[in-house]
Every structure is written in C-alpha cells, then in structure tokens.
Design a protein around this motif. Structure first.
Motif, PDB file in Angstrom:
ATOM      1  N   GLY A   1     -53.717  42.051  53.260  1.00 26.41           N
ATOM      2  CA  GLY A   1     -54.446  41.576  54.287  1.00 26.41           C
ATOM      3  C   GLY A   1     -55.461  40.485  54.735  1.00 26.41           C
ATOM      4  O   GLY A   1     -55.953  40.514  53.324  1.00 26.41           O
ATOM      5  N   LYS A   2     -56.831  39.935  55.440  1.00 26.56           N
ATOM      6  CA  LYS A   2     -57.281  39.640  55.470  1.00 26.56           C
ATOM      7  C   LYS A   2     -58.579  40.270  54.386  1.00 26.56           C
ATOM      8  O   LYS A   2     -59.680  39.897  53.905  1.00 26.56           O
ATOM      9  CB  LYS A   2     -58.306  38.670  56.411  1.00 26.56           C
ATOM     10  N   ASP A   3     -58.543  41.278  55.053  1.00 29.15           N
ATOM     11  CA  ASP A   3     -59.639  42.755  54.464  1.00 29.15           C
ATOM     12  C   ASP A   3     -59.298  42.624  53.226  1.00 29.15           C
ATOM     13  O   ASP A   3     -60.086  43.921  52.480  1.00 29.15           O
ATOM     14  CB  ASP A   3     -59.857  43.891  55.188  1.00 29.15           C
ATOM     15  N   GLY A   4     -58.638  42.376  52.310  1.00 33.44           N
ATOM     16  CA  GLY A   4     -58.054  43.046  50.973  1.00 33.44           C
ATOM     17  C   GLY A   4     -56.994  44.573  51.302  1.00 33.44           C
ATOM     18  O   GLY A   4     -56.893  44.474  50.087  1.00 33.44           O
ATOM     19  N   VAL A   5     -56.984  44.872  52.844  1.00 35.59           N
ATOM     20  CA  VAL A   5     -56.516  45.904  51.639  1.00 35.59           C
ATOM     21  C   VAL A   5     -54.910  46.100  52.176  1.00 35.59           C
ATOM     22  O   VAL A   5     -54.639  45.367  52.951  1.00 35.59           O
ATOM     23  CB  VAL A   5     -56.500  47.187  53.186  1.00 35.59           C
ATOM     24  N   GLU A   6     -53.873  46.801  51.010  1.00 34.34           N
ATOM     25  CA  GLU A   6     -52.973  46.503  50.592  1.00 34.34           C
ATOM     26  C   GLU A   6     -51.910  47.476  52.363  1.00 34.34           C
ATOM     27  O   GLU A   6     -52.028  48.896  52.079  1.00 34.34           O
ATOM     28  CB  GLU A   6     -52.124  46.704  49.725  1.00 34.34           C
ATOM     29  N   ARG A   7     -50.874  46.918  53.289  1.00 35.75           N
ATOM     30  CA  ARG A   7     -50.470  47.774  54.277  1.00 35.75           C
ATOM     31  C   ARG A   7     -49.316  47.202  54.132  1.00 35.75           C
ATOM     32  O   ARG A   7     -48.418  46.341  53.657  1.00 35.75           O
ATOM     33  CB  ARG A   7     -51.654  47.575  55.486  1.00 35.75           C
ATOM     34  N   VAL A   8     -48.253  48.834  54.595  1.00 35.35           N
ATOM     35  CA  VAL A   8     -47.164  48.735  54.615  1.00 35.35           C
ATOM     36  C   VAL A   8     -46.300  47.669  55.861  1.00 35.35           C
ATOM     37  O   VAL A   8     -46.843  48.838  56.763  1.00 35.35           O
ATOM     38  CB  VAL A   8     -46.079  49.533  54.202  1.00 35.35           C
ATOM     39  N   LEU A  59     -39.551  39.083  63.834  1.00 34.65           N
ATOM     40  CA  LEU A  59     -41.064  40.290  63.492  1.00 34.65           C
ATOM     41  C   LEU A  59     -41.148  41.115  64.366  1.00 34.65           C
ATOM     42  O   LEU A  59     -41.324  42.525  64.341  1.00 34.65           O
ATOM     43  CB  LEU A  59     -42.255  39.340  63.037  1.00 34.65           C
ATOM     44  N   GLY A  60     -40.161  40.509  65.399  1.00 30.32           N
ATOM     45  CA  GLY A  60     -40.955  41.692  66.968  1.00 30.32           C
ATOM     46  C   GLY A  60     -42.074  42.951  67.174  1.00 30.32           C
ATOM     47  O   GLY A  60     -42.906  41.512  67.193  1.00 30.32           O
ATOM     48  N   GLU A  61     -42.336  43.823  67.382  1.00 30.76           N
ATOM     49  CA  GLU A  61     -43.028  44.352  67.530  1.00 30.76           C
ATOM     50  C   GLU A  61     -44.198  44.538  66.719  1.00 30.76           C
ATOM     51  O   GLU A  61     -45.420  44.402  66.612  1.00 30.76           O
ATOM     52  CB  GLU A  61     -43.197  45.715  67.640  1.00 30.76           C
ATOM     53  N   THR A  62     -43.603  44.015  65.495  1.00 29.84           N
ATOM     54  CA  THR A  62     -44.703  44.367  64.138  1.00 29.84           C
ATOM     55  C   THR A  62     -45.836  42.943  64.462  1.00 29.84           C
ATOM     56  O   THR A  62     -46.612  42.311  63.395  1.00 29.84           O
ATOM     57  CB  THR A  62     -44.216  44.390  62.416  1.00 29.84           C
ATOM     58  N   HIS A  63     -45.272  41.819  65.045  1.00 29.20           N
ATOM     59  CA  HIS A  63     -45.303  40.388  64.881  1.00 29.20           C
ATOM     60  C   HIS A  63     -47.136  40.398  65.050  1.00 29.20           C
ATOM     61  O   HIS A  63     -48.116  39.410  64.552  1.00 29.20           O
ATOM     62  CB  HIS A  63     -45.245  38.870  65.646  1.00 29.20           C
ATOM     63  N   ASP A  64     -47.966  40.774  66.422  1.00 28.15           N
ATOM     64  CA  ASP A  64     -49.414  40.804  66.961  1.00 28.15           C
ATOM     65  C   ASP A  64     -50.018  41.004  65.960  1.00 28.15           C
ATOM     66  O   ASP A  64     -51.008  40.663  65.549  1.00 28.15           O
ATOM     67  CB  ASP A  64     -49.469  41.377  68.009  1.00 28.15           C
ATOM     68  N   ARG A  65     -48.902  42.827  64.999  1.00 32.47           N
ATOM     69  CA  ARG A  65     -50.444  43.022  64.278  1.00 32.47           C
ATOM     70  C   ARG A  65     -50.622  42.044  63.064  1.00 32.47           C
ATOM     71  O   ARG A  65     -51.650  41.773  62.525  1.00 32.47           O
ATOM     72  CB  ARG A  65     -49.749  45.108  64.504  1.00 32.47           C
ATOM     73  N   ALA A  68     -52.551  39.308  63.697  1.00 30.29           N
ATOM     74  CA  ALA A  68     -54.377  39.140  63.747  1.00 30.29           C
ATOM     75  C   ALA A  68     -54.776  39.423  62.392  1.00 30.29           C
ATOM     76  O   ALA A  68     -55.932  39.731  61.601  1.00 30.29           O
ATOM     77  CB  ALA A  68     -54.094  40.323  64.765  1.00 30.29           C
ATOM     78  N   GLU A  69     -54.288  40.307  61.357  1.00 31.11           N
ATOM     79  CA  GLU A  69     -54.363  41.110  59.684  1.00 31.11           C
ATOM     80  C   GLU A  69     -54.794  40.250  58.811  1.00 31.11           C
ATOM     81  O   GLU A  69     -54.640  41.047  57.634  1.00 31.11           O
ATOM     82  CB  GLU A  69     -53.919  43.120  59.917  1.00 31.11           C
ATOM     83  N   PHE A 103     -48.815  35.227  57.021  1.00 28.84           N
ATOM     84  CA  PHE A 103     -48.027  36.137  57.390  1.00 28.84           C
ATOM     85  C   PHE A 103     -45.791  35.087  57.680  1.00 28.84           C
ATOM     86  O   PHE A 103     -45.736  35.511  58.393  1.00 28.84           O
ATOM     87  CB  PHE A 103     -48.276  35.694  58.868  1.00 28.84           C
ATOM     88  N   LYS A 104     -46.581  33.917  56.750  1.00 31.72           N
ATOM     89  CA  LYS A 104     -45.160  32.929  57.680  1.00 31.72           C
ATOM     90  C   LYS A 104     -44.392  33.430  56.121  1.00 31.72           C
ATOM     91  O   LYS A 104     -43.580  33.456  56.486  1.00 31.72           O
ATOM     92  CB  LYS A 104     -46.304  31.578  57.036  1.00 31.72           C
ATOM     93  N   HIS A 105     -44.810  33.952  54.492  1.00 26.35           N
ATOM     94  CA  HIS A 105     -43.431  35.026  54.167  1.00 26.35           C
ATOM     95  C   HIS A 105     -43.396  36.153  54.333  1.00 26.35           C
ATOM     96  O   HIS A 105     -41.756  35.774  54.552  1.00 26.35           O
ATOM     97  CB  HIS A 105     -44.770  34.875  53.095  1.00 26.35           C
TER      98      HIS A 105
END
Length: 169
Positions: free
Chosen positions: A23-30, A79-85, A88-89, A95-97
């Motif tokens: 993410g923009k904060d440098g934290v990797e999330r799945v 992306l369904g329900e994951t789109h907005d999160r 934002a992150e 995001f595009k990838h």
C-alpha cells in the motif's frame, strides 16, 4: 448415475484470488477478490470482448451497451467489495494492476492472471528496471573483453571453398 464423471464445480473452480499488494503506507496486505456474480461476470465479458474488437479494428461496436453505469466501471465489477478499500490503500498503478489481473482471471483463467501478475506490466508504462536488466545480455552489461576473436576481413581476397562432390545413389 446422478453425477456421472463430473466432479463438483467447487472441487476445481477458483472462487477467489488473493493478491499481495504493498500500500501507500509501505505495508503489504493480501487482498481477497471474490468471484463476481454471474451478472457482473457477463458484463465484464461483454465489455472486454467489445474492447478487444475495437483494439483489433474488427466489426463496429454497439456503443449503446456502454451507456450503463455499471458497465463503465469495469474495475468495480472486477474487484467487487474489495474495490473501495483497494482504491483507498494503494496507488494508481498497483490498483490498475490488481484490477487487470482480476479481469484476466474472470475472462480467461488463473494461469493467464498469474502470467499477467508476474509480468509487472501496466499498460502504457515501460517495463520495470528489473525486467529491463534481465533482457540485457550479460556480455554487454559486464563490460569485460570478449575472448572470441573477430573474423578477419575478406575484402579483396577470397579463400576457395572446397567443392561439394555429388553423391552417387
């Protein structure tokens, strides 16, 4: 024989993708992206097939099909329900990838999505530095002298090549 030779669909179909993204904060999330609804999947198929025809210069496209707001938001459908999160992150290229990887999963299969994911490609952007370095031949990158001798010039002189003899059958 109720089931015949068919396995239950849940046994071999992928119901979701899990993609690790920094993410923009440098934290990797799945991020877990669920299989779209049948309605959204059909719309994604229709939009992407029309885009493919446009890109290939094929038959005229019915642009009225793109007037529906849901069809215009291809990434939201993918992306369904994951789109907005996700939006934002992470930054735009990530995001595009993720969205395009998911689109390949929806319209083709997991292997196609994995190949796109691994490419690191973002349409309209140059390949990343690591990919460019891998394409560079080692000999030119090293700057070391070549031990292979260059062929001598043959301008003005020509060595006679041995004649080929015809074989008798």
């Amino acid at each position: 024989m109720a089931g015949g030779n068919f396995e239950a669909l849940g046994d071999f179909l992928d119901d979701y993708l899990e993609l690790p993204v920094t993410g923009k904060d440098g934290v990797e999330r799945v991020y877990r992206i669920e299989d779209p609804s049948a309605e959204d999947g059909l719309k994604v198929e229709r939009v992407t097939s029309m885009a493919a025809r446009l890109a290939m210069g094929g038959a005229a496209v019915d642009t009225t099909a793109l007037d529906d707001e849901e069809e215009l938001d291809l990434y939201r459908m993918c992306l369904g329900e994951t789109h907005d999160r996700l939006k934002a992150e992470v930054g735009w290229s990530r995001f595009k990838h993720v969205a395009l990887t998911t689109m390949f999963w929806i319209t083709a299969d997991r292997e196609t999505a994995e190949a796109y994911w691994a490419s690191g490609a973002t349409p309209g952007k140059a390949p990343n530095r690591a990919a460019r370095r891998q394409r560079t031949p080692a000999s030119s990158a090293s700057g070391a002298a070549s031990t292979t001798r260059k062929r001598a010039s043959t301008s003005g002189t020509r060595a006679a090549a041995p004649r080929k003899t015809a074989r008798k059958a």
